[in-house]
Design an enzyme around this catalytic site. Structure first.
Site, PDB file in Angstrom:
ATOM      1  N   ASP A  12       0.731  -1.163   0.042  1.00 25.90           N
ATOM      2  CA  ASP A  12       0.111   0.090  -0.003  1.00 25.90           C
ATOM      3  C   ASP A  12       1.040   1.088  -0.245  1.00 25.90           C
ATOM      4  O   ASP A  12       1.808   1.387   1.084  1.00 25.90           O
ATOM      5  CB  ASP A  12      -0.945  -0.093   1.258  1.00 25.90           C
ATOM      6  CG  ASP A  12      -1.916  -0.970   1.303  1.00 25.90           C
ATOM      7  OD1 ASP A  12      -2.348  -1.480   0.236  1.00 25.90           O
ATOM      8  OD2 ASP A  12      -2.593  -1.381   2.243  1.00 25.90           O
ATOM      9  N   ASP A 136     -14.019  -3.280  -1.765  1.00 26.04           N
ATOM     10  CA  ASP A 136     -13.527  -2.901  -0.456  1.00 26.04           C
ATOM     11  C   ASP A 136     -14.692  -2.994   0.380  1.00 26.04           C
ATOM     12  O   ASP A 136     -15.561  -2.129   0.379  1.00 26.04           O
ATOM     13  CB  ASP A 136     -12.801  -1.636  -0.372  1.00 26.04           C
ATOM     14  CG  ASP A 136     -11.578  -1.410  -1.091  1.00 26.04           C
ATOM     15  OD1 ASP A 136     -11.039  -2.413  -1.521  1.00 26.04           O
ATOM     16  OD2 ASP A 136     -11.125  -0.290  -1.270  1.00 26.04           O
TER      17      ASP A 136
END
Length: 271
Positions: A12, A136
């Site tokens: 990330d 998500d």
């Protein structure tokens, strides 16, 4: 022929206080800690035997900016395995530029929910194999969903979120997975907001619900804390790939240790 299960490390990426790209690791998409340099980590995972590599620009969508293509290009120079890049992809031009920078696949979440036709156009222009739709998802315990699971005696559904988990959409994740597949998505990337960074295991009900609903390959993400967690998501949810971050970033386990554990228990993996 039995297809091998894939073990995929993920970074990330955000910009640090100096404006430089950096890898961060957090919990529930928050409380991010600096973890390392994206190019160096990509090189390490390529050498460690990863099957694929995922690069997520975690604030591009929320901040409305483009993906860090210079960093993507530098990462692509270091990895010789399939590279998936996500974050801030909103148009077919964004897809084209990301692939041109060296990505093999693009992962799209917010851009596809805002404009579902992007899936169709992307698949038509670049091939379904290049289009990964990221979900998500978070659990909701109310009556607003379409597909429900029983979890700890309660009925819940899974809501798609956007902007790195910051905003709900009211869209049922399982229903969205089915639509994404019908529009031409070549793969689905299932992230659990509730499990992210916890190292308490994948969200099996979420992953299983998506796997049961589609025939498109599913990458399970969020919550992996041990090789046993990856074994569970392969055997209990039938995921096609397991993605992990913390256990590899903090060197709790190597990729080869995870693969050896899986192989010893009958899971087909590439050693």
């Amino acid at each position: 022929m039995t297809l091998t299960k894939r073990v995929i490390p993920c970074i990330d990426v955000d910009v640090d206080e100096n404006g430089d790209p950096a890898v961060y690791t957090g919990v529930n998409f928050e409380d991010l800690d600096y973890t390392g340099d994206p190019v160096e980590m990509a090189k390490r995972y390529n050498e460690a035997g990863a099957d694929e590599f995922v690069f997520l620009d975690i604030t591009a969508s929320a901040e409305g900016r483009e993906t860090m293509l210079d960093t993507v290009s530098a990462v692509a120079d270091e990895v010789f395995i399939p590279l998936t890049v996500g974050g801030g992809i909103r148009t077919t031009d964004d897809i084209k530029e990301t692939l041109r920078a060296g990505a093999d696949k693009v992962s799209i979440n917010s851009g596809a929910i805002a404009n579902p036709d992007l899936i169709d156009r992307g698949a038509e222009a670049f091939g379904s194999q290049c289009i990964v739709i990221s979900l998500d998802a978070r659990r909701r315990y109310d009556e607003q969903g379409e597909h429900y699971e029983r979890i700890d005696g309660e009925s819940c559904w899974f809501e798609c979120t956007v902007k790195g988990g910051r905003e709900g959409t009211g869209i049922d994740a399982v229903e969205w997975a089915e639509e994404a597949e019908s529009r031409g998505a070549g793969e689905l990337f299932v992230n659990s907001i509730d499990k992210d960074g916890t190292e308490e295991g994948y969200d099996i009900p979420l992953t299983s619900a998506v796997c049961d609903a589609v025939s498109t390959p599913v990458i399970a993400s969020s919550g992996c804390g041990s090789p046993a967690d990856m074994y569970e998501v392969f055997t209990e949810a039938d995921a096609d790939a397991g993605l992990a971050a913390s256990i590899f970033h903090y060197e709790d386990y190597t990729i080869q240790e995870v693969k050896q554990y899986l192989a010893e228990r009958g899971i087909p993996v590439r050693i």
